[in-house]
Write an enzyme that holds these catalytic residues in place. Structure first.
Site, PDB file in Angstrom:
ATOM      1  N   HIS A 129     -13.400 -67.075  16.972  1.00  0.00           N
ATOM      2  CA  HIS A 129     -14.840 -66.827  16.985  1.00  0.00           C
ATOM      3  C   HIS A 129     -15.158 -65.807  18.074  1.00  0.00           C
ATOM      4  O   HIS A 129     -15.163 -66.139  19.263  1.00  0.00           O
ATOM      5  CB  HIS A 129     -15.588 -68.152  17.214  1.00  0.00           C
ATOM      6  CG  HIS A 129     -17.061 -68.043  17.067  1.00  0.00           C
ATOM      7  ND1 HIS A 129     -17.946 -68.616  17.942  1.00  0.00           N
ATOM      8  CD2 HIS A 129     -17.817 -67.410  16.140  1.00  0.00           C
ATOM      9  CE1 HIS A 129     -19.178 -68.339  17.551  1.00  0.00           C
ATOM     10  NE2 HIS A 129     -19.125 -67.620  16.464  1.00  0.00           N
TER      11      HIS A 129
ATOM     12  N   ASN B 259     -22.005 -72.280  20.815  1.00  0.00           N
ATOM     13  CA  ASN B 259     -23.243 -72.455  20.041  1.00  0.00           C
ATOM     14  C   ASN B 259     -23.732 -73.898  20.059  1.00  0.00           C
ATOM     15  O   ASN B 259     -24.932 -74.154  19.951  1.00  0.00           O
ATOM     16  CB  ASN B 259     -23.046 -71.976  18.597  1.00  0.00           C
ATOM     17  CG  ASN B 259     -23.029 -70.457  18.531  1.00  0.00           C
ATOM     18  OD1 ASN B 259     -23.524 -69.792  19.430  1.00  0.00           O
ATOM     19  ND2 ASN B 259     -22.449 -69.912  17.485  1.00  0.00           N
TER      20      ASN B 259
HETATM   21  P1  NAD Z   1     -22.158 -58.523   8.107  1.00  0.00           P
HETATM   22  O1  NAD Z   1     -23.070 -58.863   6.986  1.00  0.00           O
HETATM   23  O2  NAD Z   1     -22.571 -57.505   9.113  1.00  0.00           O
HETATM   24  O3  NAD Z   1     -20.753 -58.019   7.501  1.00  0.00           O
HETATM   25  C1  NAD Z   1     -20.065 -58.719   6.498  1.00  0.00           C
HETATM   26  C2  NAD Z   1     -19.205 -57.727   5.728  1.00  0.00           C
HETATM   27  O4  NAD Z   1     -18.337 -58.461   4.854  1.00  0.00           O
HETATM   28  C3  NAD Z   1     -20.027 -56.763   4.849  1.00  0.00           C
HETATM   29  O5  NAD Z   1     -19.685 -55.416   5.152  1.00  0.00           O
HETATM   30  C4  NAD Z   1     -19.610 -57.154   3.436  1.00  0.00           C
HETATM   31  O6  NAD Z   1     -19.597 -56.055   2.522  1.00  0.00           O
HETATM   32  C5  NAD Z   1     -18.189 -57.682   3.688  1.00  0.00           C
HETATM   33  N1  NAD Z   1     -17.640 -58.475   2.595  1.00  0.00           N
HETATM   34  C6  NAD Z   1     -18.289 -59.327   1.753  1.00  0.00           C
HETATM   35  N2  NAD Z   1     -17.418 -59.826   0.846  1.00  0.00           N
HETATM   36  C7  NAD Z   1     -16.193 -59.285   1.135  1.00  0.00           C
HETATM   37  C8  NAD Z   1     -14.903 -59.409   0.549  1.00  0.00           C
HETATM   38  N3  NAD Z   1     -14.666 -60.178  -0.517  1.00  0.00           N
HETATM   39  N4  NAD Z   1     -13.872 -58.698   1.095  1.00  0.00           N
HETATM   40  C9  NAD Z   1     -14.082 -57.899   2.169  1.00  0.00           C
HETATM   41  N5  NAD Z   1     -15.287 -57.751   2.757  1.00  0.00           N
HETATM   42  C10 NAD Z   1     -16.320 -58.432   2.240  1.00  0.00           C
HETATM   43  O7  NAD Z   1     -21.794 -59.909   8.797  1.00  0.00           O
HETATM   44  P2  NAD Z   1     -21.320 -60.167  10.305  1.00  0.00           P
HETATM   45  O8  NAD Z   1     -22.513 -60.401  11.148  1.00  0.00           O
HETATM   46  O9  NAD Z   1     -20.314 -59.135  10.685  1.00  0.00           O
HETATM   47  O10 NAD Z   1     -20.615 -61.589  10.153  1.00  0.00           O
HETATM   48  C11 NAD Z   1     -19.291 -61.694   9.661  1.00  0.00           C
HETATM   49  C12 NAD Z   1     -18.733 -63.060  10.036  1.00  0.00           C
HETATM   50  O11 NAD Z   1     -18.734 -63.188  11.462  1.00  0.00           O
HETATM   51  C13 NAD Z   1     -19.523 -64.250   9.507  1.00  0.00           C
HETATM   52  O12 NAD Z   1     -18.621 -65.277   9.186  1.00  0.00           O
HETATM   53  C14 NAD Z   1     -20.394 -64.649  10.688  1.00  0.00           C
HETATM   54  O13 NAD Z   1     -20.745 -66.005  10.670  1.00  0.00           O
HETATM   55  C15 NAD Z   1     -19.440 -64.367  11.833  1.00  0.00           C
HETATM   56  N6  NAD Z   1     -20.071 -64.129  13.148  1.00  0.00           N
HETATM   57  C16 NAD Z   1     -21.184 -63.336  13.248  1.00  0.00           C
HETATM   58  C17 NAD Z   1     -21.754 -63.109  14.517  1.00  0.00           C
HETATM   59  C18 NAD Z   1     -22.951 -62.216  14.671  1.00  0.00           C
HETATM   60  O14 NAD Z   1     -23.590 -62.268  15.734  1.00  0.00           O
HETATM   61  N7  NAD Z   1     -23.291 -61.380  13.704  1.00  0.00           N
HETATM   62  C19 NAD Z   1     -21.159 -63.680  15.670  1.00  0.00           C
HETATM   63  C20 NAD Z   1     -20.001 -64.460  15.525  1.00  0.00           C
HETATM   64  C21 NAD Z   1     -19.455 -64.673  14.259  1.00  0.00           C
END
Ligand code: NAD
Length: 285
Positions: free
Chosen positions: A140, A190
């Protein structure tokens, strides 16, 4: 375990940050997304981020070019064949992640570690979809990935010691400080942070103080760099509500119930910075 080549699934907010940090640490990176447009967006963000480091003289121009040269992009999971470790950072959706993990396992070698950057899904549940769940672990990262020092390493029930050791070595190799956490809703950070923010919303709802006063209280009284209500606006009130619901359902304990005001703000479309209006108003909206 020697880790030279990393696979990153998803080129979004987290994925491109993870790719940047790994490439700067000298690792080869293959970043996968569903479309070339998504990959291009991710690469542009990453390139701009590296350029800012060059402008601030924290990185040399040749180091930027070398890091970019280590990043390969593809829409095909086949390109993950030779990676040592994969970090799944795709959209937060259980069914999607289960499918992605199976797709990864179908192409990578037997020793490859498969990690998920999920914020809220059980690592034990994700691991269970794999033929070899012992190779699965939670990693994470925190947003923005290049700036935040912490990596929560989450052990699912089935995670092996070898996988855990590899994750810790990887965290240190890319300059992050790992803490090891047992799988549980919200992990550690969190779990502590979000109920604190939720409590600040209760305090506001009860009319004990204004948003400015609540935030000033926690900044000046606890040395927090940002107040809880301003932070809620930054995280997004819809995300905050989703996280509190995960805790409430996951633990079945009323102490995690979302503040009614939080629900009402989300119903009103006041989602924080992203909608221009949350506990505070933001310019341009
Ligand atoms: P985001 O929406 O910015 O990016 C997600 C990406 O995944 C998109 O570009 C999408 O096209 C891609 N995607 C979807 N289906 C896919 C597939 N089958 N194969 C490859 N790529 C695919 O989301 P994010 O904020 O980067 O979050 C990503 C992960 O990280 C989530 O699990 C989220 O819970 C976790 N996370 C987010 C944060 C945050 O602050 N944004 C912090 C910690 C963890």
């Amino acid at each position: 375990m020697n880790i030279h080549h990393i696979g990153v699934i998803g080129a979004g907010t987290m994925g491109n940050g993870i790719a940047q940090v790994c490439a700067l640490a000298g690792l080869e990176v293959t970043m996968i997304d569903v479309s070339t447009a998504a990959l291009e967006r991710g690469l542009t963000t990453l390139t701009d981020s590296l350029e800012r480091l060059v402008q601030k003289e924290k990185l040399r121009a040749d180091e930027k070019s070398a890091a970019l040269a280590r990043i390969h992009t593809s829409i095909s999971y086949e390109e993950l064949r030779s990676v040592d470790l994969v970090v799944e950072a795709a959209t937060e959706n259980l069914q999607l992640k289960l499918r992605i993990l199976c797709d990864i396992e179908a192409v990578v070698g037997g020793d490859t570690v498969i990690a998920s950057n999920t914020s809220s899904i059980s690592i034990t549940q994700l691991a269970a979809v794999l033929k070899n769940p012992a190779r699965c672990i939670g990693m994470h990262f925190f947003n923005p990935v290049p700036l935040m020092a912490l990596l929560e390493v989450i052990r699912g029930l089935q995670t092996s010691d070898t996988t855990h050791q590899a994750a810790i070595e990887f965290a240190r190799a890319i300059g992050k400080t790992p803490i090891t956490v047992r799988n549980s809703p919200g992990f550690v950070v969190n779990r502590i942070l979000c109920p604190m923010i939720n409590e600040a919303i209760f305090v506001l709802q009860e009319g004990l103080a204004s948003p400015d006063e609540i935030d000033a209280g926690m900044k000046l009284g606890c040395n927090h760099p940002i107040g809880p209500l301003a932070l809620a606006d930054l995280i997004g009130l819809d995300t905050m509500l989703a996280v509190m619901n995960v805790f409430h359902e996951g633990f079945g304990d009323p102490k995690y119930r979302p503040a009614p005001l939080l629900k009402e703000m989300v119903d009103a479309g006041r989602l924080g910075r992203k909608s221009g209006h949350g506990f505070y108003q933001y310019g341009g909206h």
